[in-house]
Design a protein around this motif. Sequence first.
Motif, PDB file in Angstrom:
ATOM      1  N   LEU A  20      71.063  39.670  40.147  1.00  0.00           N
ATOM      2  CA  LEU A  20      71.822  40.758  39.491  1.00  0.00           C
ATOM      3  C   LEU A  20      73.497  41.048  39.933  1.00  0.00           C
ATOM      4  O   LEU A  20      74.132  40.937  39.211  1.00  0.00           O
ATOM      5  N   PHE A  21      73.730  40.482  41.402  1.00  0.00           N
ATOM      6  CA  PHE A  21      75.079  40.426  41.628  1.00  0.00           C
ATOM      7  C   PHE A  21      75.832  39.381  40.790  1.00  0.00           C
ATOM      8  O   PHE A  21      77.242  39.459  40.566  1.00  0.00           O
ATOM      9  N   GLY A  22      75.039  38.372  40.515  1.00  0.00           N
ATOM     10  CA  GLY A  22      75.795  37.293  39.688  1.00  0.00           C
ATOM     11  C   GLY A  22      76.032  37.558  38.224  1.00  0.00           C
ATOM     12  O   GLY A  22      76.999  37.473  37.714  1.00  0.00           O
ATOM     13  N   GLU A  23      75.038  38.516  37.769  1.00  0.00           N
ATOM     14  CA  GLU A  23      75.160  38.877  36.444  1.00  0.00           C
ATOM     15  C   GLU A  23      76.352  39.735  36.106  1.00  0.00           C
ATOM     16  O   GLU A  23      76.939  39.914  35.168  1.00  0.00           O
ATOM     17  N   ALA A  24      76.058  40.892  37.241  1.00  0.00           N
ATOM     18  CA  ALA A  24      76.962  41.971  36.618  1.00  0.00           C
ATOM     19  C   ALA A  24      78.028  42.304  37.753  1.00  0.00           C
ATOM     20  O   ALA A  24      78.844  43.302  37.705  1.00  0.00           O
ATOM     21  N   GLY A  25      77.964  41.544  38.865  1.00  0.00           N
ATOM     22  CA  GLY A  25      78.998  42.124  39.951  1.00  0.00           C
ATOM     23  C   GLY A  25      78.416  42.869  40.971  1.00  0.00           C
ATOM     24  O   GLY A  25      77.404  43.443  40.611  1.00  0.00           O
ATOM     25  N   VAL A  99      75.753  30.118  41.790  1.00  0.00           N
ATOM     26  CA  VAL A  99      77.403  30.062  41.460  1.00  0.00           C
ATOM     27  C   VAL A  99      77.801  31.067  40.576  1.00  0.00           C
ATOM     28  O   VAL A  99      78.956  31.489  40.940  1.00  0.00           O
ATOM     29  N   GLU A 100      77.287  31.819  39.873  1.00  0.00           N
ATOM     30  CA  GLU A 100      77.706  33.054  39.169  1.00  0.00           C
ATOM     31  C   GLU A 100      77.842  34.007  40.264  1.00  0.00           C
ATOM     32  O   GLU A 100      78.963  34.583  40.306  1.00  0.00           O
ATOM     33  N   LEU A 101      77.022  34.188  41.058  1.00  0.00           N
ATOM     34  CA  LEU A 101      77.339  35.161  42.230  1.00  0.00           C
ATOM     35  C   LEU A 101      78.409  35.037  43.065  1.00  0.00           C
ATOM     36  O   LEU A 101      79.341  35.678  43.119  1.00  0.00           O
ATOM     37  N   PHE A 102      78.831  33.693  43.609  1.00  0.00           N
ATOM     38  CA  PHE A 102      79.770  33.429  44.065  1.00  0.00           C
ATOM     39  C   PHE A 102      81.259  33.499  43.649  1.00  0.00           C
ATOM     40  O   PHE A 102      82.113  34.065  44.068  1.00  0.00           O
ATOM     41  N   THR A 103      81.304  33.179  42.194  1.00  0.00           N
ATOM     42  CA  THR A 103      82.450  33.173  41.540  1.00  0.00           C
ATOM     43  C   THR A 103      82.681  34.431  41.228  1.00  0.00           C
ATOM     44  O   THR A 103      83.807  34.838  41.308  1.00  0.00           O
ATOM     45  N   THR A 104      81.671  35.384  40.709  1.00  0.00           N
ATOM     46  CA  THR A 104      81.969  36.683  40.405  1.00  0.00           C
ATOM     47  C   THR A 104      82.322  37.468  41.769  1.00  0.00           C
ATOM     48  O   THR A 104      83.408  38.510  41.729  1.00  0.00           O
ATOM     49  N   LEU A 105      81.578  37.331  42.722  1.00  0.00           N
ATOM     50  CA  LEU A 105      82.094  38.197  43.992  1.00  0.00           C
ATOM     51  C   LEU A 105      83.358  37.719  44.508  1.00  0.00           C
ATOM     52  O   LEU A 105      84.072  38.572  45.058  1.00  0.00           O
ATOM     53  N   SER A 106      83.681  36.483  44.709  1.00  0.00           N
ATOM     54  CA  SER A 106      84.825  35.978  45.228  1.00  0.00           C
ATOM     55  C   SER A 106      86.125  36.526  44.235  1.00  0.00           C
ATOM     56  O   SER A 106      86.934  37.034  45.126  1.00  0.00           O
ATOM     57  N   ALA A 107      86.077  36.794  43.088  1.00  0.00           N
ATOM     58  CA  ALA A 107      86.981  37.451  42.127  1.00  0.00           C
ATOM     59  C   ALA A 107      87.208  38.718  42.618  1.00  0.00           C
ATOM     60  O   ALA A 107      88.312  39.386  42.687  1.00  0.00           O
ATOM     61  N   GLU A 108      86.144  39.541  42.791  1.00  0.00           N
ATOM     62  CA  GLU A 108      86.074  40.951  42.896  1.00  0.00           C
ATOM     63  C   GLU A 108      86.679  41.189  44.132  1.00  0.00           C
ATOM     64  O   GLU A 108      86.999  42.312  44.445  1.00  0.00           O
ATOM     65  N   ALA A 109      86.354  40.344  45.076  1.00  0.00           N
ATOM     66  CA  ALA A 109      86.679  40.640  46.431  1.00  0.00           C
ATOM     67  C   ALA A 109      87.973  40.415  46.910  1.00  0.00           C
ATOM     68  O   ALA A 109      88.542  40.617  48.092  1.00  0.00           O
ATOM     69  N   THR A 110      88.974  39.997  45.883  1.00  0.00           N
ATOM     70  CA  THR A 110      90.480  39.827  46.134  1.00  0.00           C
ATOM     71  C   THR A 110      90.801  41.157  46.278  1.00  0.00           C
ATOM     72  O   THR A 110      91.864  41.330  47.204  1.00  0.00           O
ATOM     73  N   ALA A 111      90.171  42.304  45.994  1.00  0.00           N
ATOM     74  CA  ALA A 111      90.609  43.850  46.231  1.00  0.00           C
ATOM     75  C   ALA A 111      90.408  43.898  47.845  1.00  0.00           C
ATOM     76  O   ALA A 111      89.190  43.825  48.158  1.00  0.00           O
TER      77      ALA A 111
END
Length: 191
Positions: A20-25, A99-111
């Motif tokens: 779910l974190f990978g799909e929706a952040g 891969v989706e999880l990591f990519t999504t979360l790493s982008a979100e976590a720039t905040a």
Amino acid sequence: MGYAKGRAKRRDILDQATALFGEAGYRGTSLREIAARCGISHPGLLHHFPTKQSLLLAVLEHRDEVDSVWITQGSPAGAAALRRLVDLVALNATRRGIVELFTTLSAEATAADHPAHAYFVERYRALVHDLRTAYTEARDAGDLRPGVDPALAARELVALMDGLQIQWLLDDTSVDMAAAIAVHLQTQLTR
């Protein structure tokens, strides 16, 4: 028996949260959604993970533990450690959800206010450090081409891996992440 069931349920929660974190952040996923996917109540999920942040960090730590055991097996150093990354990238191509999880979360976590911000800052710091060490070991063993700076090469490799993951997620039929990393390393290593 109870402990085994509890560990199995915890693992199921981690798997469903990863998906779910990978799909929706992180911000687009609720604990109630995760609980529903696991077939348990919201309070049942909170028994295992008292906060959404604790669940997120457990998901990230679990991913790192699995990858760390795999990548350090046999204690590769220098060029061998760099080449092991090709195998890890190939493995990741079979784990789209991770891969989706990591990519999504790493982008979100720039905040700076994201609950995984500190985790990703430290993860990238450690990754660049480890890759710089591997490049330095390769240079000291005579396996690195002249002119390749270990510090710069480490940052370039991280950027290449992250960029390839995004391209692969957008079109996994035309992007071979492992092959691209292998070719890149061939341009830097002497053998």
